[in-house]
Design an enzyme around this catalytic site. Structure first.
Site, PDB file in Angstrom:
ATOM      1  N   CYS A   1      -0.107   2.273   8.464  1.00  0.00           N
ATOM      2  CA  CYS A   1      -1.347   2.131   9.217  1.00  0.00           C
ATOM      3  C   CYS A   1      -1.079   1.764  10.673  1.00  0.00           C
ATOM      4  CB  CYS A   1      -2.224   1.068   8.562  1.00  0.00           C
ATOM      5  SG  CYS A   1      -1.612  -0.604   8.838  1.00  0.00           S
TER       6      CYS A   1
ATOM      7  N   CYS B   1       1.588  -6.066   6.834  1.00  0.00           N
ATOM      8  CA  CYS B   1       2.220  -4.955   7.552  1.00  0.00           C
ATOM      9  C   CYS B   1       3.232  -5.464   8.564  1.00  0.00           C
ATOM     10  CB  CYS B   1       1.187  -4.112   8.294  1.00  0.00           C
ATOM     11  SG  CYS B   1      -0.251  -3.706   7.326  1.00  0.00           S
TER      12      CYS B   1
ATOM     13  N   CYS C   1       0.801  -1.216   0.000  1.00  0.00           N
ATOM     14  CA  CYS C   1       0.000   0.000   0.000  1.00  0.00           C
ATOM     15  C   CYS C   1       0.834   1.266   0.000  1.00  0.00           C
ATOM     16  CB  CYS C   1      -0.917  -0.024   1.208  1.00  0.00           C
ATOM     17  SG  CYS C   1      -0.059  -0.544   2.667  1.00  0.00           S
TER      18      CYS C   1
ATOM     19  N   ASP D   1       3.724   1.975   2.040  1.00  0.00           N
ATOM     20  CA  ASP D   1       4.194   2.414   3.350  1.00  0.00           C
ATOM     21  C   ASP D   1       5.700   2.289   3.464  1.00  0.00           C
ATOM     22  OD1 ASP D   1       1.511   2.775   4.589  1.00  0.00           O
ATOM     23  OD2 ASP D   1       1.425   0.773   3.731  1.00  0.00           O
TER      24      ASP D   1
HETATM   25  S1  FES Z   1      -2.133  -1.553   5.407  1.00  0.00           S
HETATM   26 FE1  FES Z   1      -0.765  -0.037   4.763  1.00  0.00          FE
HETATM   27  S2  FES Z   1       0.750  -0.100   6.322  1.00  0.00           S
HETATM   28 FE2  FES Z   1      -0.678  -1.522   6.978  1.00  0.00          FE
END
Ligand code: FES
Ligand SMILES: Cc1ncc(COP(=O)(O)O)c(C=O)c1O
Lengths: 142, 379
Positions: free
Chosen positions: A58, A102, A33, A35
């Site tokens: 997140c 994550c 995503c 990150d």
């Molecule tokens: S879903 Fe994007 S960092 Fe966890």
């Protein structure tokens, strides 16, 4: 959707921030995503004396960063590299399926920090660690 | 803990007067509108009264209002029920339109998606250019549920009329909140739970003479357009909510505009935060921002821990792990969409709630930025 433990770590994350003059830095990102996580380690002999993280992601990513640093702190490098997704997810009392990726972020950042340390000091790098490094880099570039 | 609800775009609490209006329909007035005896006839009468109240809100003829269970159902019925091989939609439609369009493409239809500018605005001329002799329907959202931008549906409708193409607008976010003129509109969808009515009721406004194939076949309720026993309690509540909305529209608009101004002013005092959507052509009950260096889901959760309910278009919060297609269509980078936060105000929002929200927002943003590797200035 998140367990109490995740919320706890998210609300009061352990070991966040930077280490000045670290022995190794691991940076990983662009998982699924977009990150990013940075992990700093300071060693004393063969043991991880201090460890800190910075995470852009997140709540699950922040909570897993916190847990991984907890688990790794004080361990020998060898033992720290054994920390796996199951250890992290278990310590957090579970993670929603969609968030399991994550937890890998922090584990990968740790192995990257160790790789960085070995590289900086000219130490021999095991085949396993090399392979892992290659696959993380490949994935991050995608 | 203090509870502050700032997600009125997602859904609203039912107005107590609507709850009161609905109550008898669960017990005493439980009849089926299709039954011949008096209990059924009375239910039918009340259903028609409700239809009138709802029609009045958009100055439509009651015969042009058809009940469904939701705006999702209305939109599905319309997109799938219009016969034709080509359709024009915008690139910022709600998921129920986007997904219906994808499904139609799988069935062999052609769909053109009109881009938007950085404010989320569709250029009506682009629609004009996209219309071909095969085009059966143009469907453009009225007010964006993500950024609040309001499209010029008067002009788009005029173009469609001129080109002899049906025009549909998804008015889920504008119906009952601002005046809607259906003069150039052939089809419109709206939902009860967005305007202080109960869940489980929606409408299709369908201009007389527009031919629509039903999605749900059965006993022939709603002139055959939507079979299934009519949900009288929800519809009665919806009608009451419409009546209240009509009475309060100006007053609500005035108050919400004032609170919106204050909210935006205060939030933009934080470093590296941007307001999305059109500066003027917009709904004042939706303020959508994006924050640099932090991720939206963690921001939403952090605020939730302070009792505040808001939402985000961040990839981390979506099931697909994709960022909001609306923000991306507006030209935001993935990283920018990542830090998005949508705050939506309602009739019950107070100045004190805005103050509390802004305070907690500052705290949460600071805290998350301290953890972020991207934030350079903090150190
Ligand atoms: S879903 Fe994007 S960092 Fe966890
Ligand atoms: C613009 C828009 N269209 C459609 C919908 C779907 O409405 P409903 O919940 O009634 O199916 C919503 C609400 O989520 C919306 O905001």
């Amino acid at each position: 959707m998140y367990s109490e433990k995740v919320i706890e770590h998210f609300q009061n994350p352990h070991n966040y921030g930077r280490i000045e003059n670290p022995d190794g830095i691991g940076e990983v990102g662009n998982m699924k995503c977009g990150d990013i996580m940075k992990l700093y380690i300071k060693l004393k002999g063969d043991a991880i004396e201090d460890i800190k993280f910075e995470t852009f992601g997140c709540a699950a990513a922040i909570a897993t960063s916190s847990v991984v640093t907890d688990l790794a702190k004080g361990k020998s490098i060898e033992d720290a590299l054994k920390i796996n997704a199951k250890d992290v997810v278990d310590s957090l009392g579970g993670l929603p399926n969609i968030k399991v990726h994550c937890s890998l972020l922090a584990i990968d950042a740790l192995s990257e920090a160790v790789y960085d340390y070995y590289k900086n000091t000219g130490k021999e790098i095991s085949e396993d660690l090399k392979k892992k490094h290659e696959s993380i880099k490949k994935r991050d570039d995608e | 803990m203090k509870k502050v609800y700032l997600d009125y775009v997602a859904t609203t609490p039912v107005d107590p007067l609507a709850v009161k209006e609905m109550a008898p329909y669960f017990s005493d007035k439980f009849g089926n509108t299709m039954s011949l005896y008096s209990l059924g006839r009375e239910a039918k009468k009340d259903l028609e009264e409700s239809r009138k109240k709802i029609a009045s809100l958009i100055s439509a003829d009651p015969e042009e209002i058809f009940f469904t269970s939701s705006a999702t159902e209305s939109n599905n019925t319309i997109l799938k029920g219009i016969k034709g091989s080509h359709m024009v939609i915008s690139s910022i439609e709600h998921a129920c339109i986007m997904e219906s369009a994808l499904w139609l493409e799988k069935q062999g239809a052609r769909v053109t998606r009109i881009p938007v500018d950085k404010f989320g605005l569709v250029n009506p001329l682009d629609i004009e250019k996209a219309i071909t002799k095969d085009t059966a329907l143009v469907s453009i959202i009225h007010g964006s549920n993500e950024v609040g931008t309001i499209q010029d549906i008067g002009e788009i409708g005029r173009i469609c009329r001129e080109k002899n193409v049906l025009f549909h607008t998804d008015a889920s976010q504008t119906f009952g909140k601002i005046k809607i003129d259906v003069e150039n509109i052939d089809l419109l969808s709206a939902s009860s739970h967005k305007i202080y009515g109960p869940k489980g009721a929606g409408i299709i406004f369908k201009r007389k003479g527009v031919d629509l194939t039903p999605l749900i076949h059965g006993g022939g309720q709603e002139e055959g357009l939507r079979s299934s026993t009519v949900n009288v309690p929800s519809i009665v509540g919806f009608a009451k909510a419409c009546q209240i909305a009509e009475e309060r529209m100006e007053k609500d608009l005035e108050k919400i505009s004032r609170l919106f101004k204050k909210l935006v002013q205060e939030v933009l005092k934080i470093d590296n935060v941007y307001l999305t959507g059109h500066p003027e052509k917009r709904l004042k009950n939706i303020a959508s921002f994006y924050f640099s260096f932090i991720e939206g889901e963690s921001l939403v959760l952090s605020l939730d821990l302070e009792g505040i309910a808001v939402s985000t278009g961040s990839a981390c919060s979506s099931r697909s792990l994709e960022p909001s297609h609306v923000l991306i269509a507006m030209g935001l980078e993935h990283e920018q969409a990542h830090g998005s936060l949508r705050v939506s105000l309602g009739r019950n929002t107070t100045e004190g709630e805005i103050d509390y929200f802004v305070d907690k927002l500052k705290e949460s943003v600071n805290k998350l930025r301290k953890i972020s590797p991207l934030c350079i200035q903090k150190k």
